[in-house]
Design an enzyme around this catalytic site. Sequence first.
Site, PDB file in Angstrom:
ATOM      1  N   HIS A 211       0.918  -9.277   4.339  1.00  0.00           N
ATOM      2  CA  HIS A 211      -0.211  -8.364   4.450  1.00  0.00           C
ATOM      3  C   HIS A 211      -0.925  -8.534   3.152  1.00  0.00           C
ATOM      4  CE1 HIS A 211      -1.937  -4.755   6.546  1.00  0.00           C
ATOM      5  NE2 HIS A 211      -2.544  -4.849   5.499  1.00  0.00           N
TER       6      HIS A 211
ATOM      7  N   ASN B 255      -1.545 -10.616   8.510  1.00  0.00           N
ATOM      8  CA  ASN B 255      -2.488  -9.516   8.813  1.00  0.00           C
ATOM      9  C   ASN B 255      -3.870 -10.186   8.270  1.00  0.00           C
ATOM     10  OD1 ASN B 255      -3.090  -6.644   9.067  1.00  0.00           O
ATOM     11  ND2 ASN B 255      -3.912  -7.221   7.147  1.00  0.00           N
ATOM     12  N   GLU B 256      -4.781  -9.873   9.199  1.00  0.00           N
ATOM     13  CA  GLU B 256      -6.207 -10.343   8.753  1.00  0.00           C
ATOM     14  C   GLU B 256      -6.400 -11.774   7.992  1.00  0.00           C
ATOM     15  OE1 GLU B 256      -8.261  -6.813   7.282  1.00  0.00           O
ATOM     16  OE2 GLU B 256      -7.925  -5.899   8.911  1.00  0.00           O
TER      17      GLU B 256
ATOM     18  N   GLN C 102       0.863  -1.210  -0.109  1.00  0.00           N
ATOM     19  CA  GLN C 102      -0.050  -0.166   0.055  1.00  0.00           C
ATOM     20  C   GLN C 102       0.996   1.245   0.154  1.00  0.00           C
ATOM     21  OE1 GLN C 102      -2.523  -2.046   3.341  1.00  0.00           O
ATOM     22  NE2 GLN C 102      -4.107  -0.565   2.214  1.00  0.00           N
TER      23      GLN C 102
END
Length: 414
Positions: free
Chosen positions: A115, A159-160, A21
């Site tokens: 991620h 992540n998640e 990102q």
Amino acid sequence: MSARLPLPEGFLFGAATSPHQVEGNNVASDWWAFENREGTIVAERSGDACDSFERWREDMDLLRSLGFNSYRFGVEWARVEPTRGEFSRSAVAHYTRMVEYALAIGLEPVVTLHHFTHPLWFARDGGWTADDAIDRFLAYVDAVAPVIRAGVATVVTINEPNMLAVMQTVVRGEAALETGLGGGLPVPHRETAERLAEAHRAAVDRLHRDHPGVKAGWSIANQAVGHVADGEALAADYRESREDWYLRQSRADDFVGVQSYPRTVFGADGIVPPAADAARTLTGWEVYPAALGDAIRQTAGIVGDVPIIVTENGIATADDEQRIAYTAGALDEVARALEDGIDVRGYLHWSALDNYEWGHWGPTVGLIAVDRTTFARAPKPSAHWLGAIAREGALPLAERPVAEPALNPAGVRS
Ligand code: BGC
């Protein structure tokens, strides 16, 4: 508003990013391929992103000068292993330098190993459900040993995982992801979820074996699932497959990451939409800062005495005053949780920068604005405001409301 709650010793107070990102040109990843293929459904490409692969020192200097003591950033697997079995010494050295620099300037690094993005070869070879997926992930964890050894104390393995498994349901064409979460999240892909849990467990064991003292955990997306009259069974069922199962996998970990944005409220017939006049974020979510308190309490109820770190919380808005108001509400939830004896060890705001929001540049979530052509950074008033609280090491205590909001999920709040 003058009362203050001193933060516990060692509380991590900072902001977070993920490699894809902010870094730019993550060309060996599956997301890059997805964004750039002919006829892609992705609205906007990540491109140079925030150019943080080059400008990470500037990012860290800014965060430190604002008053933060921690920065959560990620190592990008697709850079470390762009080709199957071929590890990039240069990429490992890059992330090692990041850790060394963060520590040198007084930023405690919280490092995420995975991620959302994968090396393209990994995705093409079957992703998480391939026979050798766990071995491949462990080989990557081994390859980044120098990064951890540079002084990382806290590692988020994945992540998640719950959102990753939801994405697999979507990618496999088994459900469409609605925008705005009006219909709720699709059921996470079961086999992917199980492999992710296996990968996480194996990675935690490997980190403990090779890096004694390192704290390892994963971070779970929490939708603050609650209910109004007669919605309890639906809410419990939804929570079990989307969140609770993942939280139970954290019970033996050193910490669990809580990531909170919207809430989901069930009634007898399904999800109760937010009021028509409810304020919405740029991603269409209801603005509801108390979701963080619900998320922390739900998590604590499942993981017991495993410490909690808020690894993400923030708001997509063009109105920075709204960001401050939202974050003040969320921090008050952290304060209440601490007052109630819940072991919260950190608050890492999402995001440090106006980053690439998975297909869009429009939803600005950053404390720091980034010029999309010059990459010049400009901290917003919210960055100064939050940094000042971090520097002070105490959370402002808001007046306690007399009545709870009408749609507050019953049974979740104290
Ligand atoms: C993710 C971030 C994302 C954020 C805000 C979380 O689900 O971990 O990558 O940018 O939500 O949408």
